[in-house]
Design a protein around this motif. Structure first.
Motif, short mmCIF file in Angstrom:
data_model
loop_
_atom_site.label_atom_id
_atom_site.label_comp_id
_atom_site.label_asym_id
_atom_site.label_seq_id
_atom_site.Cartn_x
_atom_site.Cartn_y
_atom_site.Cartn_z
N GLN A 11 0.87 -0.93 -0.09
CA GLN A 11 -0.18 -0.10 -0.03
C GLN A 11 0.84 1.27 -0.01
OE1 GLN A 11 -3.34 -0.39 -0.20
NE2 GLN A 11 -2.80 -2.65 -0.04
N GLY A 12 0.79 2.02 -1.30
CA GLY A 12 1.75 3.06 -1.11
C GLY A 12 2.21 3.11 -2.62
N PRO A 13 3.30 4.10 -2.82
CA PRO A 13 3.80 4.02 -4.12
C PRO A 13 4.28 2.86 -4.60
CG PRO A 13 4.56 6.20 -2.58
CD PRO A 13 3.73 5.05 -1.89
N GLY A 14 5.03 1.88 -3.69
CA GLY A 14 5.43 0.73 -4.36
C GLY A 14 7.00 0.66 -4.23
N ILE A 15 7.48 -0.40 -4.81
CA ILE A 15 8.84 -0.71 -4.73
C ILE A 15 9.21 -0.77 -6.24
CG2 ILE A 15 10.64 -2.37 -4.29
CD1 ILE A 15 9.23 -1.17 -1.66
N PRO A 16 10.41 0.14 -6.44
CA PRO A 16 10.89 0.25 -7.87
C PRO A 16 11.85 -1.14 -8.23
CG PRO A 16 12.58 1.53 -6.38
CD PRO A 16 11.28 0.92 -5.73
N LEU A 17 11.54 -1.83 -9.49
CA LEU A 17 12.11 -2.94 -9.87
C LEU A 17 13.49 -2.65 -10.27
CD1 LEU A 17 9.24 -3.53 -10.41
CD2 LEU A 17 9.90 -4.74 -12.45
N PRO A 18 14.41 -3.53 -9.93
CA PRO A 18 15.89 -3.55 -10.04
C PRO A 18 16.27 -3.75 -11.64
CG PRO A 18 15.28 -5.73 -9.30
CD PRO A 18 14.18 -5.12 -9.52
N VAL A 19 15.95 -2.58 -12.46
CA VAL A 19 16.27 -2.55 -13.92
C VAL A 19 17.15 -1.13 -14.09
CG1 VAL A 19 14.62 -3.95 -14.73
CG2 VAL A 19 14.17 -1.72 -14.45
N THR A 20 17.71 -1.17 -15.29
CA THR A 20 18.61 0.22 -15.49
C THR A 20 17.47 1.33 -15.89
OG1 THR A 20 20.53 -1.00 -16.47
CG2 THR A 20 20.15 1.23 -17.10
N ALA A 21 17.59 2.41 -15.43
CA ALA A 21 16.64 3.59 -15.72
C ALA A 21 16.57 3.95 -17.12
CB ALA A 21 16.92 4.68 -14.74
N VAL A 22 15.45 4.19 -17.65
CA VAL A 22 15.51 4.97 -18.91
C VAL A 22 15.07 6.34 -18.81
CG1 VAL A 22 14.35 4.75 -21.26
CG2 VAL A 22 14.63 2.74 -19.84
N ASP A 23 15.85 7.25 -19.12
CA ASP A 23 15.66 8.58 -18.66
C ASP A 23 15.24 9.04 -17.65
OD1 ASP A 23 15.66 11.25 -19.98
OD2 ASP A 23 13.40 11.28 -20.77
N GLY A 24 15.80 8.31 -16.48
CA GLY A 24 15.49 8.79 -15.22
C GLY A 24 14.46 7.91 -14.37
N TYR A 25 13.53 7.43 -15.51
CA TYR A 25 12.29 6.64 -14.95
C TYR A 25 12.59 4.86 -14.76
CZ TYR A 25 9.55 10.50 -16.18
OH TYR A 25 8.88 11.66 -16.14
#
Length: 506
Positions: free
Chosen positions: A243-257
């Motif tokens: 519950q909440g924004p969540g957890i970022p996946l461990p992948v290389t960012a694309v243009d900072g996302y």
């Protein structure tokens, strides 16, 4: 006995003694020449390459290995063991010392014939993860620029000592902090440098006081390289979902996302938002399958269906922030997008290559990879399958009887820039009892062994330049080891770092 007999006997004894002395001196001379010849043959040859940083090796290694140089703690001007090292902007940064004690960071330039020490800096005892980040390292709560060893920032809130890149079940009482730096996982038991591939480090701190005092299960913060806080948000765990924004996946960012999953088992479930790492802004998007989502040079791609025909397969293209751009019909794809999870590609400079969405669509339809210089493919049977193909050629393994059969090599295998060689541990063999075999040089695709790092006293090494491998050797301090070193064997018992270059002709 007559006087003449006595004199004859005396002369014979003298001659025998002189003959034995001559033989002894001859043997000693031959031995000395042999030792000298061995020492001369095994003297480090120095480095004379073009200092091209790469994650691949030069085809010149087909001739075998020579020792370019050896470094001891005395050479570096410090004491203690070599704990970690990393390449940053063409320089080597190394940490020496003992666990739990103050240590020394050293900056080295390896581009000359012999390494040169650029700077030394004392640091406090290292009890938290270390990072290679852009042009700097983060060690013991300090950001240190590698070009000159200057401290450019001191972190007000140091990183936690107990962190992991994998979440534990929410019922565990000994929750660890969660950390995400990009494609690499952070192992809390590792003493090496983790490379940061995102604009920020994401650290989620577990709640350490009663829930009534802290209204979150995890507090996630984005940290800039200078130790300042970029953003923060709270995460609460239900029995099944975040519950909440969540957890970022461990992948290389694309243009900072980066994509974000709200599910606790985030790697196996759905993505419904994209996080902008610079400011922590979360962009809500339709739900996509995280298993097939893949970063490309201009955004993201994943498997889906055509809007007007849910039974027709399509390649869905997304912008970096998750905005849908297009759907390309895949009438009869040559390969599936998930198959590319087993493929790794490099460009001509030895950097990992990433296609555009258009190039990816073409590869799925044709099976061709014109956007990459070199590609390897793992076995599809398991996630941990070995590398079995290189640039479309099936790799072989040479058997003990000289015959050949299809083979697969460990996923840590390092190809040559032209695909002609492999620096790898032996081909995978279920019957092998050696759990730590030496790294050898193999011809590709035949699998014929050309040389072994054991020839220069090593078990493994990694590329620093394409024509210079570096390694931290085992240091057996014994009379036998020192005698072998005196006779010309590698490494010297006091060596902490070695450089290996292609064997020179003659």
């Amino acid at each position: 006995m007559t006087l003449s007999n006595t004199l004859a006997s005396w002369r014979e004894a003298v001659l025998t003694f002189l003959r034995r002395l001559a033989i002894t001196l001859g043997v000693a001379l031959v031995g000395a020449l042999a030792v000298g010849s061995s020492w001369l043959m095994h003297m480090p040859v120095g480095y004379s390459g073009d200092a091209h940083a790469s994650s691949l090796i030069s085809p010149d290694f087909a001739s075998g290995f020579d020792v370019a140089w050896e470094l001891t703690g005395e050479d570096l001007g410090v004491g203690g063991s070599l704990r970690a090292y990393s390449e940053i902007d063409g320089l080597l940064v190394a940490l020496l010392g003992e666990k739990g004690q103050p240590s020394t960071l050293i900056g080295l330039d390896l581009s000359g014939e012999k390494p040169s020490v650029l700077w030394r800096r004392e640091v406090a005892a290292v009890d938290s993860p270390m990072f290679a980040w852009g042009d700097s390292v983060v060690v013991a709560g300090q950001t240190i620029r590698v070009s000159d060893g200057e401290v450019t920032a001191t972190w007000e809130m140091p990183l936690p000592t107990s962190v992991t890149s994998y979440f534990y079940d929410s019922d565990r009482s000994d929750k660890k902090g969660f950390i995400n730096v990009g494609g690499d996982s952070v192992d809390p038991s590792s003493t090496g440098f983790s490379r940061v591939t995102w604009p920020v480090i994401v650290v989620c701190y577990p709640r350490d006081t009663p829930y009534g005092v802290q209204d979150f299960d995890y507090l996630c913060l984005g940290w800039n390289k200078d130790g300042t806080e970029a953003w923060r948000y709270k995460v609460n765990l239900s029995p099944h979902n975040l519950q909440g924004p969540g957890i970022p996946l461990p992948v290389t960012a694309v243009d900072g996302y980066v994509p974000v999953s709200r599910n606790f088992n985030y790697e196996d479930n759905q993505v419904g938002a994209f996080l902008h790492l610079a400011d922590g802004v979360l962009v809500e998007r339709p739900t996509y399958d995280a298993k097939t989502l893949r970063p490309v040079a201009d955004g993201w791609v994943l498997e889906g269906t055509m809007t007007d025909n849910p039974k027709q397969s399509a390649l869905v293209t997304l912008a970096p922030d998750g905005t849908e751009v297009s759907r390309t019909r895949l009438a009869d794809p040559f390969i599936r997008l998930t198959d590319l999870n087993h493929v790794k590609c490099w460009d001509e400079d030895g950097r990992v290559a990433r296609p555009t969405s258009e190039q990816m669509a073409s590869t799925l339809a044709t099976g061709e990879v014109p956007w990459a210089h070199l590609c390897t493919r793992r076995e599809d049977t398991t996630v941990f399958g070995g590398v079995s193909m290189m640039n479309g050629r099936r790799l072989n393994a040479t058997k003990a009887d000289g015959g050949s059969q299809y083979g697969s090599f460990p996923d840590t295998m390092i190809p040559a820039t032209d695909g002609s060689l492999m620096l790898s541990q032996p081909p995978e063999d279920e019957d092998s009892t050696d759990r730590n075999p030496p790294t050898n040089l193999y011809a590709a695709p035949s699998g014929i062994q050309l040389a072994s790092l054991e020839d220069v006293g090593l078990r493994d090494a990694v590329p620093f330049y394409d024509d210079l491998l570096i390694a931290s050797p085992a240091r057996p301090d014994s009379r036998i080891a020192r005698l072998r070193s005196y006779l010309g064997a590698y490494p010297h018992p006091d060596t902490v770092l070695m450089g290996i270059t292609p064997k020179r002709a003659g």
